[in-house]
Scaffold this motif. Structure first.
Motif, PDB file in Angstrom:
ATOM      1  N   LEU A   1       1.150  -1.647  -0.337  1.00 39.49           N
ATOM      2  CA  LEU A   1       0.247  -0.028   0.344  1.00 39.49           C
ATOM      3  C   LEU A   1       0.644   1.192   0.066  1.00 39.49           C
ATOM      4  O   LEU A   1       0.788   2.095  -0.889  1.00 39.49           O
ATOM      5  CB  LEU A   1      -0.447  -0.152   1.305  1.00 39.49           C
ATOM      6  CG  LEU A   1      -2.032  -1.188   1.034  1.00 39.49           C
ATOM      7  CD1 LEU A   1      -3.329  -0.656   2.428  1.00 39.49           C
ATOM      8  CD2 LEU A   1      -3.377  -0.635   0.441  1.00 39.49           C
ATOM      9  N   VAL A   2       2.010   1.358   0.993  1.00 36.73           N
ATOM     10  CA  VAL A   2       2.588   2.518   0.649  1.00 36.73           C
ATOM     11  C   VAL A   2       3.779   2.362  -0.918  1.00 36.73           C
ATOM     12  O   VAL A   2       3.690   3.420  -1.049  1.00 36.73           O
ATOM     13  CB  VAL A   2       3.643   1.400   1.770  1.00 36.73           C
ATOM     14  CG1 VAL A   2       5.066   3.315   1.615  1.00 36.73           C
ATOM     15  CG2 VAL A   2       3.414   2.094   3.077  1.00 36.73           C
ATOM     16  N   ASN A   3       3.245   1.627  -1.258  1.00 35.59           N
ATOM     17  CA  ASN A   3       3.898   1.358  -2.162  1.00 35.59           C
ATOM     18  C   ASN A   3       2.964   2.436  -4.097  1.00 35.59           C
ATOM     19  O   ASN A   3       3.162   2.713  -4.677  1.00 35.59           O
ATOM     20  CB  ASN A   3       4.872  -0.011  -3.632  1.00 35.59           C
ATOM     21  CG  ASN A   3       5.663  -0.473  -2.892  1.00 35.59           C
ATOM     22  OD1 ASN A   3       7.076   0.840  -1.978  1.00 35.59           O
ATOM     23  ND2 ASN A   3       6.018  -1.391  -2.413  1.00 35.59           N
ATOM     24  N   ASP A   4       1.845   1.940  -3.358  1.00 36.51           N
ATOM     25  CA  ASP A   4       0.929   2.476  -4.620  1.00 36.51           C
ATOM     26  C   ASP A   4       0.867   4.174  -3.817  1.00 36.51           C
ATOM     27  O   ASP A   4       1.014   4.474  -4.782  1.00 36.51           O
ATOM     28  CB  ASP A   4      -0.476   1.606  -3.886  1.00 36.51           C
ATOM     29  CG  ASP A   4      -0.921   0.337  -4.245  1.00 36.51           C
ATOM     30  OD1 ASP A   4       0.190  -0.293  -4.675  1.00 36.51           O
ATOM     31  OD2 ASP A   4      -1.209  -0.568  -3.671  1.00 36.51           O
ATOM     32  N   LEU A   5       0.715   4.403  -2.766  1.00 31.97           N
ATOM     33  CA  LEU A   5       0.903   6.044  -2.666  1.00 31.97           C
ATOM     34  C   LEU A   5       2.132   6.615  -3.924  1.00 31.97           C
ATOM     35  O   LEU A   5       2.023   7.228  -4.056  1.00 31.97           O
ATOM     36  CB  LEU A   5       0.908   5.628  -0.666  1.00 31.97           C
ATOM     37  CG  LEU A   5      -0.097   5.803  -0.446  1.00 31.97           C
ATOM     38  CD1 LEU A   5       0.444   6.201   1.117  1.00 31.97           C
ATOM     39  CD2 LEU A   5      -1.394   6.520  -0.800  1.00 31.97           C
ATOM     40  N   VAL A   6       3.793   5.629  -3.247  1.00 29.58           N
ATOM     41  CA  VAL A   6       4.304   6.561  -3.797  1.00 29.58           C
ATOM     42  C   VAL A   6       4.521   6.192  -5.622  1.00 29.58           C
ATOM     43  O   VAL A   6       4.393   7.402  -6.096  1.00 29.58           O
ATOM     44  CB  VAL A   6       5.554   5.977  -3.186  1.00 29.58           C
ATOM     45  CG1 VAL A   6       6.583   6.050  -4.164  1.00 29.58           C
ATOM     46  CG2 VAL A   6       6.098   5.679  -2.114  1.00 29.58           C
TER      47      VAL A   6
END
Ligand code: 5AD
Ligand code: FES
Length: 374
Positions: free
Chosen positions: A227-232
């Motif tokens: 999910l963090v990678n989605d934000l990035v």
């Protein structure tokens, strides 16, 4: 001794959240902490995201009347209730008259924008039909209605034709920016290629749209890192609009077999709000929708999303007889309410949630104008 230690730890965490909330550039580490924020930390995150939203994009919620004009779909995404292989679904195509009537309702009620959404089809007849509808909508509203399309992956030519015909925003969720997870929730074939989806997002940008993407939250196999990678990913793609909602299992889909491994629905809901609030901090000037799927978990779900950072809401204008056939997920709300009821209900809810409705305003993505140097 232990008590003192715990208090120190709590103080340290509080300090950390406060530091993160005032930072200009958020790291992956910061984002993980924001996504996991609970209790007092979460309250602080929401206070800050709400403040940033008001300062940067204002306190208005913009309406986009949603017209789900056809559920005929050539794709077989493993999570989606209207996937091609689901034979229980009665397939429909709204007539031009029905679609134009819904647009007319939106125009008369000063919604200012509509979203035309359908299953994914790529035939010359479909391309032509959408182009003709776009022109008719522009004509009936004296160019007054803004139009967003959400009709899946298409060729550059098709995107360009639809752009020339009157659409100026396009929604194409990446669903997950992690190719490994993407292929766990889609069949591994040409028709469901991660690369092609990425390319479609680039084509949309090149053909001049305000580009929106997004992901589902709480998918089986999804991790916090993912999910963090989605934000990035959203930041790197420099998107203009985002739609994120909780994943909700659907009985007639292959992913249903993993229902026992999912986090409880309330946790998916809470995590979605943390994602919205965190993205508002990461990309303060984009438009973010309060996804309808939130309301399938909590009746006040969309208003809660507005309160923590979303600024767009999509009242359903799909003719009532078709709504039960456009169930992407279980418990989809507003199945019986007609357009008028949906409008009144949302108006009351949005105002109760402390936002003002941007009647008669397109409410385009501020980010788009900035990146275009306008
Ligand atoms: N749960 C939540 N959202 C879903 N969508 C499709 N199926 C589901 C589901 N089971 C979302 C996808 C798609 C959008 C139109 O609906 O993200 O892009
Ligand atoms: Fe892909 Fe419905 S079949 S989202």
């Amino acid at each position: 001794m232990i008590v003192v230690y715990q208090e120190q730890l709590i103080l340290l965490c509080m300090k950390m959240i406060e530091d993160i909330l005032t930072k200009k550039d958020l790291t992956r580490q910061d984002l993980i902490l924001l996504l996991q924020a609970k209790g007092d930390d979460r309250r602080k995150l929401f206070e800050r995201s709400s403040q940033v939203k008001k300062e940067v994009v204002g306190n208005k919620a913009y309406f986009r009347g949603l017209i789900e004009f056809s559920n005929i779909c050539s794709k077989d995404c493993l999570y989606c209730g209207i996937r091609k292989s689901n034979e229980k679904v009665f397939r429909y195509e709204a007539t031009d008259e029905e679609i134009l009537e819904a647009c007319d309702f939106a125009y008369r009620n000063r919604f200012a924008s509509v979203v035309l959404q359908s299953g994914e089809l790529s035939s010359p007849a479909f391309t032509k039909r959408v182009a003709s509808l776009l022109k008719q909508i522009k004509k009936l509203s004296d160019n007054g209605l803004g139009i967003t399309l959400s009709c899946g992956e298409q060729t550059r030519e098709t995107y360009a034709l639809w752009r020339e015909s009157g659409a100026h925003r396009y929604l194409l969720r990446i669903e997950s920016s992690d190719p490994g997870l993407y292929y766990k929730i889609h069949p591994q074939d040409e028709r469901h290629s991660f690369e092609k989806r990425l390319e479609a997002l680039s084509l949309l940008r090149e053909t001049g749209y305000q580009v929106g993407t997004g992901v589902m939250i709480g998918l089986p196999f999804q991790t916090m890192e993912s999910l963090v990678n989605d934000l990035v990913f959203f930041k790197e793609q420099d998107i203009d609009m985002c739609g994120m909602g909780p994943y909700i299992e659907h009985e007639d889909t292959p992913l249903y077999k993993y229902r026992g491994e999912l986090m409880p629905k309330q946790e998916r809901f809470d995590l979605t709000l943390n994602m919205i609030a965190s993205l508002r901090l990461l990309m303060p000037d984009i438009n973010m929708v309060a996804a309808t799927a939130l309301q399938a978990i909590d009746p006040a779900g969309r208003e809660k999303a507005l309160a923590v950072g979303a600024n767009v809401i999509m009242p359903n204008l799909t003719p009532c007889e078709y709504r039960k056939e456009y169930q992407l997920y279980e418990d989809k709300p507003c199945l019986d309410e007609d357009a008028e009821l949906c409008r009144n209900c949302l108006e009351a809810r949005v105002e109760l949630a402390g936002s003002e409705i941007g009647y008669g305003e397109w409410g385009d993505s501020k980010h788009y104008f900035t990146r275009m140097g306008l």
